[in-house]
Scaffold this active site. Structure first.
Site, PDB file in Angstrom:
ATOM      1  N   ASP A 183       0.849  -1.182   0.000  1.00  0.00           N
ATOM      2  CA  ASP A 183       0.000   0.000   0.000  1.00  0.00           C
ATOM      3  C   ASP A 183       0.893   1.243   0.000  1.00  0.00           C
ATOM      4  O   ASP A 183       1.324   1.718   1.050  1.00  0.00           O
ATOM      5  CB  ASP A 183      -0.904  -0.014   1.229  1.00  0.00           C
ATOM      6  CG  ASP A 183      -1.962   1.076   1.204  1.00  0.00           C
ATOM      7  OD1 ASP A 183      -1.763   2.071   0.470  1.00  0.00           O
ATOM      8  OD2 ASP A 183      -2.965   0.953   1.920  1.00  0.00           O
ATOM      9  N   GLU A 224       8.510  -4.068  -8.690  1.00  0.00           N
ATOM     10  CA  GLU A 224       9.269  -3.345  -7.677  1.00  0.00           C
ATOM     11  C   GLU A 224      10.453  -2.547  -8.229  1.00  0.00           C
ATOM     12  O   GLU A 224      10.709  -1.409  -7.802  1.00  0.00           O
ATOM     13  CB  GLU A 224       9.778  -4.323  -6.608  1.00  0.00           C
ATOM     14  CG  GLU A 224       8.708  -4.832  -5.666  1.00  0.00           C
ATOM     15  CD  GLU A 224       8.027  -6.103  -6.157  1.00  0.00           C
ATOM     16  OE1 GLU A 224       7.419  -6.807  -5.349  1.00  0.00           O
ATOM     17  OE2 GLU A 224       8.110  -6.378  -7.378  1.00  0.00           O
TER      18      GLU A 224
END
Length: 262
Positions: A69, A139
């Site tokens: 998040d 990522e």
């Protein structure tokens, strides 16, 4: 407290004949992983130690789990937390519980599974998906790495495929994920696949399942051995001020790190 009587903030949980269905329910946040989700799912799995012999993990129709998040991280940065409040061990242990707990775990994936969502997928014993699901690790776009995901993903698909997903940051289709072994079965109607699996699994005894899972964990201790370096790598990338600024900028503007100012 009974699984059915507890109120959940981030999950929808129901127990049916020793099968526990846990649905990630953060539709306004793309089913992103925040602290409450980790806390609540850990509690649900702890209750399943005695109550369930099968755990089915699901998401929303369009997104299984989008990963960390970023909004929570950005809020903590604004509050002065230098690393965005990232403490990876509870999440790693949650995935370890899915992998080694005394029940069969099934990830039932529809829509997008990304970043930390791949951790949930690869930690489960059985992975089913619909044919439109996608699986990705984004990522490195933010200077991060799937540090805690990789021990679970490598255990499923091997180093080369996990390395490819990490470096390319491109999502792969359900068909390719099935070919690689990340997904065990996919179909246009994945609900049918799930029903077929549960029909057989319901016939098994919980004692036998728990014994097997304990034995399987003893045969392969890679998850435990990998935990310390995985946690250290996670802390390193989330302590990098440049990475955290990229996250905060993305939350504020929706623009990726390589995109110029609007």
């Amino acid at each position: 407290m009974d699984l059915l009587s507890r109120g959940w903030e981030t999950l929808q949980v129901r127990l049916e004949d020793e099968v526990c269905f846990i649905r990630i329910h953060r539709p306004d946040a793309g089913n992103a992983i925040n602290d409450m989700l980790v806390e609540e799912m850990s509690a649900a799995l702890a209750a399943c130690d005695q109550a369930a012999k099968v755990v089915v993990l699901e998401g929303q129709p369009e997104v299984f789990c989008a990963g960390a998040d970023f909004r929570q991280i950005e809020q903590r940065l604004d509050a002065g937390d230098a690393d965005g409040g990232q403490h990876p061990e509870p999440l790693y242990r949650l995935w370890q519980k899915l992998a080694c707990g005394p029940y069969v775990t099934i990830a039932h994936v529809k829509g997008k599974a990304n970043a930390g969502g791949i951790g949930f997928v690869s930690a489960c014993d059985i992975v089913l998906s619909d044919d439109k699901a996608t699986f990705g690790l984004s990522e490195l776009l933010f200077g991060l790495m799937p540090a805690c995901v990789l021990p679970f993903l490598i255990r499923r698909v091997g180093f080369s495929k996990a390395n490819y997903m990490t470096l390319t940051t491109q999502p792969v289709s359900a068909a390719l994920a099935r070919e690689w072994g990340l997904v065990d079965a996919c179909d246009e109607n994945s609900d049918k696949l799930l029903r077929a699996q549960l029909l057989r699994l319901r016939r098994m005894g919980k004692t036998g399942i728990a014994r097997y899972k304990r034995y399987a964990a003893a045969l392969d201790d890679s998850l435990q051995r990998s935990m310390a370096p995985a946690l250290a790598a996670n802390v390193e990338v989330f302590s990098d001020a440049d990475n955290l600024e990229k996250i905060a900028r993305f939350v504020r503007t929706g623009r990726f790190p390589w995109e110029g100012q609007p």
